[in-house]
Design a protein around this motif. Structure first.
Motif, short mmCIF file in Angstrom:
data_model
loop_
_atom_site.label_atom_id
_atom_site.label_comp_id
_atom_site.label_asym_id
_atom_site.label_seq_id
_atom_site.Cartn_x
_atom_site.Cartn_y
_atom_site.Cartn_z
N UNK A 194 0.82 -1.21 0.00
CA UNK A 194 0.00 0.00 0.00
C UNK A 194 0.85 1.27 0.00
N UNK A 195 1.86 1.32 0.87
CA UNK A 195 2.68 2.53 0.98
C UNK A 195 3.39 2.85 -0.33
N UNK A 196 3.97 1.81 -0.95
CA UNK A 196 4.69 2.01 -2.20
C UNK A 196 3.73 2.39 -3.32
N UNK A 197 2.60 1.68 -3.41
CA UNK A 197 1.63 1.96 -4.48
C UNK A 197 1.08 3.38 -4.37
N UNK A 198 0.81 3.83 -3.14
CA UNK A 198 0.32 5.19 -2.96
C UNK A 198 1.34 6.22 -3.43
N UNK A 199 2.59 5.99 -3.07
CA UNK A 199 3.64 6.94 -3.44
C UNK A 199 3.79 7.04 -4.96
N UNK A 200 3.78 5.90 -5.63
CA UNK A 200 3.96 5.90 -7.08
C UNK A 200 2.73 6.45 -7.80
N UNK A 201 1.56 6.19 -7.26
CA UNK A 201 0.34 6.71 -7.86
C UNK A 201 0.28 8.23 -7.72
N UNK A 202 0.63 8.72 -6.53
CA UNK A 202 0.61 10.15 -6.29
C UNK A 202 1.60 10.88 -7.19
N UNK A 203 2.70 10.20 -7.53
CA UNK A 203 3.71 10.79 -8.41
C UNK A 203 3.36 10.66 -9.88
N UNK A 204 2.22 10.04 -10.19
CA UNK A 204 1.80 9.89 -11.57
C UNK A 204 2.51 8.78 -12.31
N UNK A 205 3.12 7.85 -11.58
CA UNK A 205 3.89 6.78 -12.22
C UNK A 205 3.01 5.63 -12.69
N UNK A 206 1.91 5.37 -11.99
CA UNK A 206 1.07 4.20 -12.27
C UNK A 206 -0.21 4.64 -12.95
N UNK A 207 -0.46 4.11 -14.17
CA UNK A 207 -1.70 4.46 -14.86
C UNK A 207 -2.50 3.23 -15.30
N UNK A 208 -1.88 2.04 -15.27
CA UNK A 208 -2.57 0.83 -15.71
C UNK A 208 -3.03 0.03 -14.49
N UNK A 209 -4.32 -0.25 -14.38
CA UNK A 209 -4.87 -0.91 -13.20
C UNK A 209 -4.20 -2.24 -12.85
N UNK A 210 -3.83 -3.05 -13.86
CA UNK A 210 -3.27 -4.36 -13.54
C UNK A 210 -1.95 -4.25 -12.77
N UNK A 211 -1.16 -3.22 -13.09
CA UNK A 211 0.11 -3.05 -12.37
C UNK A 211 -0.11 -2.34 -11.05
N UNK A 212 -1.13 -1.51 -10.95
CA UNK A 212 -1.48 -0.90 -9.67
C UNK A 212 -1.89 -1.99 -8.68
N UNK A 213 -2.71 -2.93 -9.15
CA UNK A 213 -3.15 -4.01 -8.28
C UNK A 213 -1.97 -4.90 -7.86
N UNK A 214 -1.07 -5.16 -8.80
CA UNK A 214 0.10 -5.99 -8.49
C UNK A 214 0.98 -5.31 -7.45
N UNK A 215 1.18 -3.99 -7.59
CA UNK A 215 1.98 -3.27 -6.61
C UNK A 215 1.38 -3.35 -5.21
N UNK A 216 0.06 -3.26 -5.14
CA UNK A 216 -0.61 -3.34 -3.85
C UNK A 216 -0.44 -4.71 -3.20
N UNK A 217 -0.53 -5.77 -3.99
CA UNK A 217 -0.64 -7.12 -3.43
C UNK A 217 0.69 -7.85 -3.27
N UNK A 218 1.74 -7.42 -3.96
CA UNK A 218 3.04 -8.10 -3.85
C UNK A 218 3.91 -7.32 -2.86
N UNK A 219 4.37 -8.02 -1.85
CA UNK A 219 5.18 -7.40 -0.79
C UNK A 219 6.64 -7.31 -1.24
N UNK A 220 7.08 -6.11 -1.60
CA UNK A 220 8.47 -5.94 -2.05
C UNK A 220 9.47 -6.34 -0.98
N UNK A 221 9.14 -6.09 0.28
CA UNK A 221 10.06 -6.42 1.38
C UNK A 221 10.41 -7.90 1.41
N UNK A 222 9.48 -8.76 0.96
CA UNK A 222 9.72 -10.21 0.98
C UNK A 222 10.76 -10.63 -0.04
N UNK A 223 11.13 -9.74 -0.95
CA UNK A 223 12.09 -10.08 -1.99
C UNK A 223 13.44 -9.38 -1.79
#
Length: 401
Positions: free
Chosen positions: A6-35
């Motif tokens: 959520x934190x990462x997706x919000x930051x990228x969306x607010x910056x205008x980086x994310x415009x395609x829903x499928x990648x927005x959803x992926x950013x929300x659901x995949x935990x970057x910290x786990x990788x």
């Protein structure tokens, strides 16, 4: 419960980086910290030529993990060379990493992969990008190739714990030989709709990549030549195993291991005391090698491969030398030239050694750039075919030579 990204997706969306829903959803659901592994490496503040290790107890780690930062996750191919004073665990060369999320999303959106597409990823790394692809397209649609066996095993573990089981192949991303006899049998060539490289091709995009993508498919890859920071290419594959496309953005990435350049700098390659040094003059303005037009730098890097240079400006406390500079230009094959720039203009004093007259090559490249209208990056494109990688201006039939 909040989505892990959520934190990462919000930051990228607010910056205008994310415009395609499928990648927005992926950013929300995949935990970057786990990788992200227990140890990452950052540039040493006092020794910028080195990377120092950082563990999980570092107070800045959470910010790096959940915000728009790239992190080195391996140095020196897994065998840290040590620090400037022999510090253990420090590294000299970043050899794998987890990319800056804004760049990851930008590349995925240029890829434009959709449900039903099969995607080949070059460079599994930690598996984070692979997980985003799996989330958006389904794990059965994703094949990822990783040259480093240890990294491949780690990525598989990360992906499995996150609930994804794509095909991850331990192979050289240049040859893709494992694809000819993969786990599901012979995949043949041209079986993918999209190819995404998370590692830069230097000087030449492997034609093997183009051969893996069907006509009408897309290749997205970082690309670099010469002294320029990497750029992002989006290539469309046509009949005849040919791909054409343009520069669509910036993309500084680590280079394919098989294409790593000699790391010596120009100053390391010039020996003015050698007995074979020839003195003379040149009419080529020595300062053109450092002219910071990205279009010019791409043309120069393409037409004079592996060129490197350094400019030594005149001392500030010597006003009689104002504007003067010594420019060293060299290539790893042993050729180098030195030009003494003065505001008075040509001819410029010069020295050279080696089999190549690099001032002549630089001058010829400059003439090509001038003759084609001094194109900026926006007018440049790339063709990849069985004969190599070609740079062109405006249309593929206008190749630069």
């Amino acid at each position: 419960m909040s989505p892990p990204g959520l934190r990462l997706a919000r930051a990228l969306t607010a910056a205008g980086q994310v415009i395609q829903p499928r990648w927005h959803r992926a950013l929300l659901d995949v935990d970057r910290a786990a990788f992200i592994p227990d140890t990452v490496w950052i540039t040493a503040a006092d020794d910028p030529g080195f990377f120092r290790p950082v563990g999980r107890d570092d107070p800045d780690r959470a910010r790096w993990v959940h915000e728009d930062y790239a992190l080195a996750t391996q140095v020196d191919d897994g065998h840290p060379a040590g620090g400037p004073n022999g510090e253990e665990g420090w590294g000299r060369l970043r050899t794998s990493g987890i990319s800056q999320p804004s760049l990851v999303v930008d590349m995925l959106q240029w890829l434009d992969a959709r449900p039903g597409h099969r995607v080949l990823e070059i460079g599994t790394g930690t598996g984070y990008n692979t997980a985003l692809l799996c989330h958006a397209l389904g794990e059965g649609a994703v094949v990822s190739v990783e040259v480093d066996k240890g990294l491949a095993e780690t990525a598989i573990g990360n992906l499995t714990r996150a609930g994804y089981t794509p095909t991850v192949l331990d192979d050289d991303g240049m040859t893709l030989s494992a694809l000819a006899d993969g786990p599901e049998g012979n995949t043949g060539e041209g079986g993918f709709d999209r190819l995404l490289a998370t590692v830069a091709a230097r000087g030449a995009v492997p034609h093997a990549w183009v051969r893996q993508v069907r006509p009408g498919g897309v290749v997205v890859t970082p690309f670099e030549v010469g002294n320029t920071p990497g750029v992002l290419l989006r290539l469309e594959v046509a009949e005849g195993r040919v791909a054409n496309g343009r520069v669509v953005g910036d993309a500084a990435f680590m280079v394919l291991r098989a294409q790593r350049s000699d790391r010596r700098r120009a100053r390391d390659l010039v020996d003015e005391d050698a007995s074979t040094v020839r003195e003379g003059t040149t009419e080529v303005n020595p300062r053109v090698v450092a002219y910071r037009n990205q279009g010019w730098q791409l043309v120069l890097g393409h037409l004079v491969p592996e060129l490197r240079y350094v400019v030594y400006e005149a001392a500030e406390d010597r006003p009689e030398w104002a504007g003067e500079a010594s420019v060293h230009v060299a290539t790893p094959d042993g050729s180098w030239v030195l030009g003494e720039y003065t505001p008075a203009g040509e001819p410029y004093e010069a020295k050279r050694d080696g089999s190549r007259d690099l001032w002549a090559e630089v001058g010829a490249a400059w003439e090509v750039w001038q003759r084609t209208g001094r194109p900026g990056r926006d007018r440049l494109g790339v063709t990849v075919d069985g004969e190599g990688t070609h740079l062109w201006v405006d249309t593929p039939d206008k190749r630069l030579r």
